[in-house]
Design a protein around this motif. Sequence first.
Motif, mmCIF file in Angstrom:
data_model
loop_
_atom_site.group_PDB
_atom_site.id
_atom_site.type_symbol
_atom_site.label_atom_id
_atom_site.label_comp_id
_atom_site.label_asym_id
_atom_site.label_seq_id
_atom_site.Cartn_x
_atom_site.Cartn_y
_atom_site.Cartn_z
ATOM 1 N N ARG A 44 1.152 -1.147 -0.240
ATOM 2 C CA ARG A 44 0.409 0.205 -0.278
ATOM 3 C C ARG A 44 0.898 1.470 -0.016
ATOM 4 N NH1 ARG A 44 -4.978 1.513 3.894
ATOM 5 N NH2 ARG A 44 -5.939 3.673 2.780
ATOM 6 N N LYS A 45 0.083 2.466 -1.179
ATOM 7 C CA LYS A 45 1.551 3.606 -0.952
ATOM 8 C C LYS A 45 1.079 4.306 -0.804
ATOM 9 C CE LYS A 45 4.359 1.218 -3.570
ATOM 10 N NZ LYS A 45 5.785 0.951 -3.087
ATOM 11 N N ASP A 46 -0.367 4.776 -0.164
ATOM 12 C CA ASP A 46 -0.864 5.737 0.077
ATOM 13 C C ASP A 46 -1.163 6.125 1.937
ATOM 14 O OD1 ASP A 46 -2.950 3.675 0.113
ATOM 15 O OD2 ASP A 46 -4.726 5.664 0.887
ATOM 16 N N GLN A 47 -1.279 7.146 2.878
ATOM 17 C CA GLN A 47 -1.313 7.320 3.859
ATOM 18 C C GLN A 47 -2.679 8.278 4.022
ATOM 19 O OE1 GLN A 47 2.437 9.036 5.002
ATOM 20 N NE2 GLN A 47 3.392 6.683 4.903
ATOM 21 N N PRO A 48 -3.930 6.855 4.925
ATOM 22 C CA PRO A 48 -4.773 8.162 5.194
ATOM 23 C C PRO A 48 -4.311 8.475 6.562
ATOM 24 C CG PRO A 48 -5.748 5.652 5.015
ATOM 25 C CD PRO A 48 -4.233 5.746 4.896
ATOM 26 N N ARG A 156 1.774 -0.127 5.586
ATOM 27 C CA ARG A 156 1.592 -0.352 4.355
ATOM 28 C C ARG A 156 0.370 -1.880 3.670
ATOM 29 N NH1 ARG A 156 7.711 -1.144 3.507
ATOM 30 N NH2 ARG A 156 7.646 -2.417 1.832
ATOM 31 N N LYS A 159 -4.406 -3.296 3.148
ATOM 32 C CA LYS A 159 -4.738 -3.220 1.587
ATOM 33 C C LYS A 159 -6.077 -4.268 1.653
ATOM 34 C CE LYS A 159 -1.959 -6.445 0.575
ATOM 35 N NZ LYS A 159 -0.299 -7.242 -0.005
#
Length: 394
Positions: A44-48, A156, A159
């Motif tokens: 996972r790349k985004d960081q909510p 990360r 997902k």
Amino acid sequence: MIDQFALPLVIFCAVFWASSVGLLILSVFAAIIHPRVVVRRGTRKDQPPVSIVLPVKTLDRGFARAQESALAQLYPQFEAIASAAEAASPAVSTMREIFARHPQIETRILHSTARFAASPKVDNLFRPFNDAANDVILMKDSNIVLEPDDLAETMRHLKDGIGMVCGIPYASAPTNFAAHVEAAIMNGPHQRMLFAASAAGHGFGVGKIMLFRRSDFLRAGGFAAIAHTVGEDNATAKALSRIGLKTVFSHRLVRQELGLRTFRDLYERQLRWSVVRRDDEILSFLAEPFCQALPSFAASLVVAPLAGLSPLCGLSVTFGLWLTLEMLLSIVKGWPLSWYAPAVFLTREATMLAVWLHAWTATRVVWAQATIDTRAAAGDTVAPAPLPVAKEEG
């Protein structure tokens, strides 16, 4: 020649010894390769934005360092919520001081008044879970010290298809013999089994840290699904599994600094966890002797003559194999290892076997200095609806 009446015992001991030693070798190997294997799965790349929930009870040694580590995360956006069943206590006062040192972070302290669950910890989590501003929640126990990038690295793994990410805990900084024994327990057989499961792609609810989406938690039944047990972490993983979401372990371990320990606290803590496994993971509980050295030692006394060895020689070889592999693993991982490691090892094994035998009949466990009757679980209790929460700015 083996007496025909003794043959079943010899066969059983041979199978037990081979299984136990096989699990030892396999789990040590899994512990070594775990970071390299599991890190590749964290894509996972985004960081909510995240709500970090910090349940508070007692002011133990290292409390401030552990709790402040949650506020030192190198992460774009997060809030921190502390919750306690007590309106005022030394731990609450310390949290207020910690929050005051971080004015750039949105923080608040909640007084949790819910009383519906078998576990006081679940009661304490009801308000902050409902009050969190963000869907993604990280729950951290007060004795876990996070590294600055732990939240980012754990994220990360959250997902699609993953309901919860946990961290495998390891013990550090023991300062007396009892603490070394507890470190050997934490970094020993149970942890090695978690490494093996994780390397194979499986996970379990381990509540030292838990990263999950509140929307998934509510869809899986919310607090009504975990109110019946003192093992809320495993119950959460099971609830998420029922809606098709996996629980996995992060490639990052989480550190628990032990400091001083007493044998009474050590025993009570291990008994609580063993009773949870008995009630919630019976197959795992029944298999525990295969992961312990003392039963393997006993089996070696019976099996050794099959290899042309004396019982004492078989015992010595088995003891040496267990101790050597565990010491090598501790060296590779940088875990605590003292000059009296053999005494720690034997004490650990005696303690674990005693705890396992006691857990068969135990009905009361101790959590945060409170005694909980596991027979009085709130099996049919429904969690109350969310209520307006009074906020206290940190």
